[in-house]
Write a protein that holds these residues in place. Structure first.
Motif: not given
Ligand code: TYR
Length: 181
Positions: A33, A133-137, A151-152, A154-155, A163
Motif C-alpha cells: 500500500h 502508527q501511520p508511517g510505520d507501514s 507492517t500492514s 491495524g487499530s 493491534t
C-alpha cells in the motif's frame, strides 16, 4: 538499507521492511500500500519493482547504489541481526521496527487473518498485539532473529496500545525471487 528506517514516496513516509538482493541488485521489501510498481522513492532512492495491494500487502523496491544491511533497527538503535525467515507460531513474542514509533513488541495472536481496508480486503495477514502508527507501514516484524513480515495496518496506537497486522515476508521473497541480505 536497514529495516525500520524511513523512506519517502513524494511527501509521504513509509518504513523499510528488510534488506534484500535480486541478482546483485540491492533493495528492500515493504508494504504494497506504500507504492505501486514504477513509483519512485527518496532517502533511499529507489523504484518499486513489484507491488501487490489489496489482496496482499507487499512490495519490493530496488535501490541500486545503497548498501543492504542484514539487520533491523532495534531498541535504542541496536542492530537486530536477521538470520532467516522461519514463521513463528501463535503465542510467540514478536517485535516490530518502524520510522514513527521505533521498536515495539507484543505477541502473535493469529495467522491467516483477513483485514478489510477502504481499498479492499487483504488476506493471509498475521495479527499481533504490537502497536504501530501511520508511517510505520512496511516496517519490519521479527521474532528472535527470524524475519516475519512487514507492517500492514491495524487499530489503536502506541499510547493506549494497539493491534497490528503484518504481511508475512516469505510470499514476496518467493514471488519476486528475492534473497534476504
Ligand atoms: N497503515 C499505516 C501506514 O500506512 C500503519 C498503521 C499501522 C497505522 C497500525 C495504524 C495502525 O494502528 O502507515
Amino acid at each position: 538499507i536497514i529495516g525500520g528506517n524511513p523512506y519517502y514516496i513524494g511527501s509521504s513516509r513509509c518504513s523499510i521492511g528488510f534488506s534484500v538482493t535480486k541478482g546483485g541488485t540491492p533493495g528492500f521489501v515493504t508494504a504494497g500500500h506504500c507504492g505501486r510498481r514504477g513509483a519512485t522513492t527518496s532517502n533511499p532512492t529507489g523504484t518499486f519493482q513489484g507491488s501487490s495491494f489489496p489482496g496482499n500487502d507487499y512490495a519490493w523496491v530496488a535501490a541500486p547504489g545503497n548498501t543492504p544491511r542484514p539487520w533491523v533497527k532495534g531498541s535504542g538503535g541496536a542492530n537486530v541481526i536477521v538470520r532467516g525467515s522461519t514463521q513463528a507460531v501463535v503465542g510467540s513474542s514478536i517485535c516490530r521496527s518502524g520510522s514513527t514509533t521505533g521498536w515495539r513488541c507484543g505477541t502473535i495472536q493469529q495467522h491467516n487473518a483477513s483485514v478489510t481496508y477502504p481499498q479492499g480486503t487483504v488476506s493471509g495477514l498475521t495479527r499481533t498485539s504490537a502497536c504501530a502508527q501511520p508511517g510505520d507501514s512496511g516496517g519490519s516484524f521479527i521474532s528472535g532473529s527470524q524475519a516475519q513480515g512487514t507492517t500492514s495496518g491495524g487499530s489503536g496506537n502506541c499510547t493506549s496500545g494497539g493491534t497490528t497486522y503484518h504481511q508475512p515476508v516469505n510470499e514476496p521473497l518467493s514471488v519476486y525471487g528475492l534473497t534476504l541480505t
